[in-house]
Design a protein around this motif. Structure first.
Motif, PDB file in Angstrom:
ATOM      1  N   ALA A   1       0.836  -1.206   0.000  1.00  0.00           N
ATOM      2  CA  ALA A   1       0.000   0.000   0.000  1.00  0.00           C
ATOM      3  C   ALA A   1       0.872   1.258   0.000  1.00  0.00           C
ATOM      4  N   LEU A   2       1.982   1.228   0.742  1.00  0.00           N
ATOM      5  CA  LEU A   2       2.924   2.356   0.736  1.00  0.00           C
ATOM      6  C   LEU A   2       3.524   2.535  -0.660  1.00  0.00           C
ATOM      7  N   LEU A   3       3.893   1.438  -1.269  1.00  0.00           N
ATOM      8  CA  LEU A   3       4.476   1.485  -2.613  1.00  0.00           C
ATOM      9  C   LEU A   3       3.490   2.091  -3.611  1.00  0.00           C
ATOM     10  N   ASP A   4       2.241   1.675  -3.513  1.00  0.00           N
ATOM     11  CA  ASP A   4       1.198   2.193  -4.400  1.00  0.00           C
ATOM     12  C   ASP A   4       0.960   3.676  -4.155  1.00  0.00           C
ATOM     13  N   MET A   5       0.988   4.092  -2.870  1.00  0.00           N
ATOM     14  CA  MET A   5       0.772   5.497  -2.531  1.00  0.00           C
ATOM     15  C   MET A   5       1.849   6.376  -3.143  1.00  0.00           C
ATOM     16  N   TYR A   6       3.116   5.972  -2.977  1.00  0.00           N
ATOM     17  CA  TYR A   6       4.202   6.773  -3.537  1.00  0.00           C
ATOM     18  C   TYR A   6       4.102   6.840  -5.062  1.00  0.00           C
ATOM     19  N   GLY A   7       3.749   5.719  -5.682  1.00  0.00           N
ATOM     20  CA  GLY A   7       3.631   5.699  -7.139  1.00  0.00           C
ATOM     21  C   GLY A   7       2.521   6.601  -7.646  1.00  0.00           C
ATOM     22  N   LYS A   8       1.330   6.510  -7.034  1.00  0.00           N
ATOM     23  CA  LYS A   8       0.192   7.312  -7.486  1.00  0.00           C
ATOM     24  C   LYS A   8       0.342   8.793  -7.148  1.00  0.00           C
ATOM     25  N   CYS A   9       1.160   9.093  -6.141  1.00  0.00           N
ATOM     26  CA  CYS A   9       1.430  10.488  -5.811  1.00  0.00           C
ATOM     27  C   CYS A   9       2.557  11.064  -6.668  1.00  0.00           C
ATOM     28  N   GLY A  10       3.100  10.267  -7.561  1.00  0.00           N
ATOM     29  CA  GLY A  10       4.112  10.753  -8.491  1.00  0.00           C
ATOM     30  C   GLY A  10       5.526  10.748  -7.963  1.00  0.00           C
ATOM     31  N   ASN A  11       5.737  10.216  -6.761  1.00  0.00           N
ATOM     32  CA  ASN A  11       7.085  10.163  -6.193  1.00  0.00           C
ATOM     33  C   ASN A  11       7.712   8.818  -6.554  1.00  0.00           C
ATOM     34  N   LEU A  12       8.177   8.713  -7.800  1.00  0.00           N
ATOM     35  CA  LEU A  12       8.690   7.430  -8.272  1.00  0.00           C
ATOM     36  C   LEU A  12      10.036   7.091  -7.646  1.00  0.00           C
TER      37      LEU A  12
END
Length: 713
Positions: free
Chosen positions: A437-448
């Protein structure tokens, strides 16, 4: 006088001797007094006090008392008292009987302290079959299946005969390890040692085959049981359910009823869950009727499952009827009903029920929060989270995962980082659900960069989902090359799923990476992946966008079953590759397959008509949308028709079509009409279009004039 003195002295001597004898630690009277005191404390529920009295005493007790106390320690999971009892036993009995040490091992296992059990087992000067069984049971009970199987091998190596208990524990361990090959060997040994016909072991064999996914073997074994008991029936129903064969589970349950076997409440519950798995409302109603007949409707396990079944099958009213039955309302039934309303999108009703709950668990809060996220009501979800934090400290990994999903959807990376900090401080970061879920959050927030760093931090805890989330994060941002690099790394650690391939094929299509797309396709074929209709669509899309329509057509033609989405993908591929004529063949194939077209199908067909100048067919298709398929044309469909008439110079038809428009023409439509009028010198229509453009945008006038019968801008 002398004789009287002598008799008094004798009396005193006898009394002193009797008192001394009574207070010897090992005297029968002292043992009896100590035993009585200890057992009285035990009867009053004061086990720690009882064992403390024994521990501080130098009086050994009868072996039967030790055995009784070990059983009570085991049932109470009292590890400290078990250790004290074992210490007292071995201190005052230099050579304690094996059966008592076996009881101590059993107690350690029940207390979940396997290391203590191992230590005692290893130190035993002699062992019997019960010792091995006690240790096997301790391993099996505490999830150490591999150790249990190793111990069984050692037991066989020392020539110790296995009993029913031995095989029951070994079978349980085989199931936990999903070791089908070893399960079959153990099954053979059971037959060899003459335990065939033991219904408990036969039921265990059914269970282990089911856990290993070998349902054919499980069913064969079940059918061989001469007199299956209620546990046997429960095992086979449950295993069919867990293997996703809900229909078969219900059939087995129906067979049970025909034999007039009264099932356990868990068996009934599993049968109802099986109905939920395939939307079997009719079968669920029949099982509900059976529950009423045997007065099982008010059983907590059954009623909660019935509520869930009716909700998942779309009959929320019946679910509510069961919920409102007398004595049905408890925290579980409330949670089930709240979940049912949330699943059905009736969040107001779900919230009312939630607010009236007399008590709540973390599951209740999570169910309500899931409902808000399912309906994408992020504002209320955040408000509910604030209420939850004020009302309870009960937060689990599911709560944090849902919170992170909200942060990803808003998106709010700062809030997500705060949740990350909370998860780190409270030890949730090692949970793979929270990690993903953390990984998905960072990805969807644009912080790749943050997503990539966290992915490597997850290290050994990451799974297939983690790779897919990272891949999707790069692909979603158009970073297809980076997605390719991640995919190549993934192959060395995890097995890709069909979801992975779908993401990768889309990435290939975005950067026209035909060769990589071919390699992925070949990889799927070599490794026997099921190329279903969804994957076929992804392959067609990839090949089409990479300008290899021949491969796209080949993949499409090899698919036995075609749905409207797949046909639409192929239509779009043909249009993008200048093969609009093939679209009409696809329409014929669609009709032959009996697949109902949708808006996208008609849009593609109308676009093909524009490309090929098929005016009559285009008009027929346009009318067919609403008349035959009850599809209201979209704005794009009207624009296609304007273009179809205009490109072919059919200005009368165009003018008639414009008069029938059910809405005011848009600026884009009017510009097209003006251009066609100018091209074909259709002055009156051109003036009309220009005037309407000026009405739509008076601040920026559309200037034109008529010169020698032509429209000049």
């Amino acid at each position: 006088m002398g004789s009287k003195a002598a008799s008094v002295l004798g009396r005193h001597l006898r009394s002193a001797t009797a008192t001394a004898t009574a207070h010897r630690p090992d005297s029968p009277l002292a043992v009896k007094e100590l035993t009585t005191t200890i057992l009285n404390h035990v009867r009053l529920g004061r086990l720690p006090k009882a064992i403390s009295i024994l521990f501080s005493s130098a009086t050994p007790l009868p072996f039967s008392i030790y055995a009784h106390l070990f059983r009570i320690c085991a049932s109470s999971k009292a590890i400290i008292e078990t250790r004290k009892l074992e210490s007292h036993l071995v201190t005052f009995n230099p050579d304690p009987p094996v059966f008592l040490l076996n009881r101590a091992i059993e107690s350690y296992g029940r207390c979940n302290y396997v290391n203590d059990a191992e230590e005692l087992f290893d130190e035993m000067p002699s062992r019997d079959g019960g010792s091995w069984n006690a240790m096997l049971t301790a391993y099996a009970r505490n999830g150490r299946a591999e150790d249990a199987l190793d111990l069984f091998a050692a037991m066989n190596g020392e020539g110790v005969s296995a009993s029913e208990v031995t095989f029951a524990n070994v079978l349980a361990s085989c199931g936990n390890e999903s070791d089908l090959a070893l399960s079959r060997q153990v099954h053979s040994l059971i037959v060899k040692y003459g335990f065939s016909g033991n219904v408990i072991l036969e039921s265990s064999i059914v269970d282990v085959y089911g856990k290993c996914g070998a349902m054919i073997d499980a069913r064969r074994m079940f059918d061989e049981i001469e007199y299956p008991n209620v546990v046997s029936w429960n095992v086979i129903v449950r295993r069919y359910l867990e293997m996703g064969e809900g229909n078969e589970a219900v059939k087995i349950f129906a067979r049970l009823l025909k034999l007039n076997v009264k099932p356990m409440n868990y068996t009934v519950s599993n049968a109802i869950l099986a109905c939920s798995s395939f939307g079997g409302l009719r079968e669920g109603v029949q099982i509900h009727g059976f529950c009423c007949k045997i007065n099982m409707e008010l059983d907590g396990v059954v009623s909660n499952t019935l509520i869930d079944m009716y909700a998942k099958c779309g009959d929320l009213e019946s679910a509510r009827t069961i919920f409102d039955l007398p004595f049905s309302k408890n925290v579980i039934s409330y949670t089930s009903m709240v979940s049912a309303c949330a699943i059905s999108g009736r969040m107001s009703e779900a919230r009312e029920l939630f607010d009236e709950m007399p008590e709540r668990t973390v599951i209740s809060w999570n169910v309500m929060l899931t409902g808000y996220t399912r309906t994408s009501d992020w504002e209320k979800a955040l408000e509910f989270l604030i209420l939850m934090r004020r009302s309870t400290r009960n937060v689990d990994h599911v709560t944090l995962g849902l919170f992170l999903n909200i942060c990803a959807a808003i998106p709010d990376m700062n809030l997500g980082k705060q949740v990350h900090g909370y998860a780190y401080r409270h030890g949730f970061c090692s949970n793979v659900f929270v990690g993903n879920a953390l990984l998905d959050m960072y990805g969807k927030c644009g912080n790749l960069i943050g997503a990539r760093n966290w992915f490597y931090t997850m290290s050994h805890s990451r799974d297939e989902v983690s790779w897919n989330v990272l891949l999707t994060s790069f692909a979603r941002r158009g970073m297809s090359e980076q997605a390719m690099l991640v995919f190549s790394e993934m192959l060395g650690e995890a097995r890709p799923s069909k979801f992975t391939f779908g993401t990768m094929l889309a990435a290939c299509a975005n950067i026209f990476a035909l060769e990589t797309g071919k390699q992925i396709h070949a990889f799927m074929i070599r490794h026997d992946y099921d190329i279903d209709i969804v994957m076929t669509g992804a392959l067609v899309d990839m090949y089409s966008k990479c300008r290899n329509i021949a491969y796209a057509t080949r993949v499409f033609n090899r698919t036995s079953h075609k749905d409207v989405i797949l046909v639409n993908s192929m239509i779009l591929g043909c249009l993008n590759n200048g093969m609009s004529g093939c679209v009409f063949d696809l329409l014929d194939a669609l009709e032959e397959e009996g697949v109902r077209p949708d808006h996208n199908t008609f849009r593609g067909a109308l676009r093909a008509c524009v490309c090929d100048g098929r005016v009559e067919l285009g008009a027929k298709l346009f009318e067919s949308m609403s008349e035959n398929y009850y599809l209201l044309p979209h704005l794009e469909d009207y624009e296609c028709m304007i273009e179809l008439y205009g490109e072919n110079g059919l200005m009368d038809e165009l003018e008639a079509f414009l008069k029938k428009l059910p809405f005011e023409p848009t600026t884009a439509m009017l510009i097209k009409v003006f251009d066609f009028s100018r091209k074909y010198k259709w002055l009156k229509l051109g003036e009309w279009a220009a005037d309407r453009l000026n009405e739509l945008n008076p601040s920026v006038p559309f200037l034109f004039q008529i010169v020698d019968g032509d429209i000049d801008v």
